[in-house]
Design a protein around this motif. Structure first.
Motif, PDB file in Angstrom:
ATOM      1  N   LEU A  48       0.828  -1.207   0.000  1.00 11.85           N
ATOM      2  CA  LEU A  48       0.000   0.000   0.000  1.00 11.85           C
ATOM      3  C   LEU A  48       0.862   1.257   0.000  1.00 11.85           C
ATOM      4  O   LEU A  48       0.524   2.253  -0.666  1.00 11.85           O
ATOM      5  N   THR A  49       1.966   1.233   0.743  1.00 12.70           N
ATOM      6  CA  THR A  49       2.860   2.394   0.768  1.00 12.70           C
ATOM      7  C   THR A  49       3.444   2.660  -0.616  1.00 12.70           C
ATOM      8  O   THR A  49       3.532   3.814  -1.062  1.00 12.70           O
ATOM      9  N   THR A  50       3.824   1.595  -1.312  1.00 12.39           N
ATOM     10  CA  THR A  50       4.361   1.743  -2.665  1.00 12.39           C
ATOM     11  C   THR A  50       3.311   2.332  -3.609  1.00 12.39           C
ATOM     12  O   THR A  50       3.611   3.222  -4.421  1.00 12.39           O
ATOM     13  N   ILE A  51       2.062   1.844  -3.507  1.00 11.10           N
ATOM     14  CA  ILE A  51       0.986   2.345  -4.374  1.00 11.10           C
ATOM     15  C   ILE A  51       0.714   3.820  -4.102  1.00 11.10           C
ATOM     16  O   ILE A  51       0.587   4.639  -5.025  1.00 11.10           O
ATOM     17  N   VAL A  52       0.614   4.180  -2.817  1.00  8.59           N
ATOM     18  CA  VAL A  52       0.338   5.576  -2.459  1.00  8.59           C
ATOM     19  C   VAL A  52       1.454   6.497  -2.946  1.00  8.59           C
ATOM     20  O   VAL A  52       1.195   7.596  -3.476  1.00  8.59           O
ATOM     21  N   ALA A  53       2.706   6.062  -2.786  1.00  5.13           N
ATOM     22  CA  ALA A  53       3.839   6.886  -3.237  1.00  5.13           C
ATOM     23  C   ALA A  53       3.807   7.077  -4.745  1.00  5.13           C
ATOM     24  O   ALA A  53       4.012   8.196  -5.251  1.00  5.13           O
ATOM     25  N   LEU A  54       3.534   5.994  -5.497  1.00  7.52           N
ATOM     26  CA  LEU A  54       3.503   6.086  -6.956  1.00  7.52           C
ATOM     27  C   LEU A  54       2.366   6.979  -7.440  1.00  7.52           C
ATOM     28  O   LEU A  54       2.555   7.846  -8.302  1.00  7.52           O
ATOM     29  N   VAL A  55       1.160   6.758  -6.890  1.00  7.17           N
ATOM     30  CA  VAL A  55       0.008   7.560  -7.311  1.00  7.17           C
ATOM     31  C   VAL A  55       0.203   9.030  -6.937  1.00  7.17           C
ATOM     32  O   VAL A  55      -0.150   9.938  -7.709  1.00  7.17           O
ATOM     33  N   SER A  56       0.775   9.287  -5.763  1.00  8.59           N
ATOM     34  CA  SER A  56       1.027  10.679  -5.349  1.00  8.59           C
ATOM     35  C   SER A  56       2.012  11.356  -6.292  1.00  8.59           C
ATOM     36  O   SER A  56       1.843  12.524  -6.655  1.00  8.59           O
TER      37      SER A  56
END
Length: 247
Positions: A48-56
């Motif tokens: 989830l942290t990876t997804i949030v960082a990428l989308v941000s």
């Protein structure tokens, strides 16, 4: 008669496990199953942290980038990527999740069976492998607490179980829905009237483990705590023998 530890050996308070003020993480595990649940939590949180960082990062780029790329506005390739990638991510979350679900439902040749009955608003316990060993546990009122007691968490009679032993817990209720929960054990089982639910446990360290009813069951729902005491096998045998003689 107080059944909690009728002998000299007592666990250290440092081995007690409960939720404390401003605790943001999970409690320290006291069973192999809770260890696996913590690993799964960390595994999912990393994804989830990876997804949030990428989308941000992508959203920030769109805000400040004035150039327009036709391939990002309409492209079969990019649509395939953002359709297949989430499916792969879900696969890496679903596989360990299903594995844990099956492991939590598995019971491996239990050496001891403990039956738990939820009431409004206390718990009853019965050691089914031994004759006439059953008792009720109530929360200790404020006017009867000792200085070392924990408010709203300590009970008059703790359940005592041996460590490093496969245990089967049978849970039911006598009146309304309850939920028998000890977070550090990774255990949460609904107590349903007219139905027996079972689960397997294995405690891998000694100490005191605290829990509470996790199903709203009436006015005094907050006042039916659970205290489990994990001891060595020899100590448990001495405790059971003493109770058998007393009964």
């Amino acid at each position: 008669m107080n059944l909690s530890f009728m002998y000299k050996e007592k666990p250290f308070i440092s081995n007690s496990t409960m939720a404390t003020w401003m605790t943001l993480s999970l409690q320290d595990s006291s069973s192999p199953m809770m260890e696996q649940l913590i690993f799964f939590h960390d595994h999912t949180l990393l994804i989830l942290t990876t997804i949030v960082a990428l989308v941000s990062y992508l959203m920030g780029s769109l805000f400040f980038n004035t150039n327009i790329n036709r391939n990002l506005l309409e492209s079969q390739t990019i649509e395939m990527i953002w359709t297949i990638t989430p499916a792969i991510i879900l696969f890496f979350i679903a596989v360990p999740s299903l594995r844990l679900l099956y492991l939590m439902d598995e019971i491996n040749n239990p050496a001891i069976t403990l039956k738990t009955v939820g009431h409004q608003w206390y718990w009853s316990y019965e050691y089914s492998d031994f004759s006439s060993i059953e008792f009720d546990t109530y929360m200790i009122p404020l006017n009867e607490m000792e200085d070392s007691s924990f408010r709203l968490l300590d009970v008059d009679n703790r359940i005592v179980l041996p460590m490093n032993t496969h245990i089967r817990m049978i849970v039911t209720a006598a009146d309304v829905l309850h939920s028998w929960t000890i977070p550090s054990m990774g255990v949460k089982v609904d107590a349903t009237p007219g139905r027996l639910n079972q689960m397997g446990m294995l405690i891998n360290r000694p100490g005191l483990f605290y829990g509470q009813c996790s199903e709203i069951c009436g006015a005094n729902h907050s006042f039916m705590p659970i205290v489990m005491e994990s001891v060595k096998t020899n100590t448990f045998i001495s405790w059971i023998s003493h109770l058998s003689e007393a009964s």
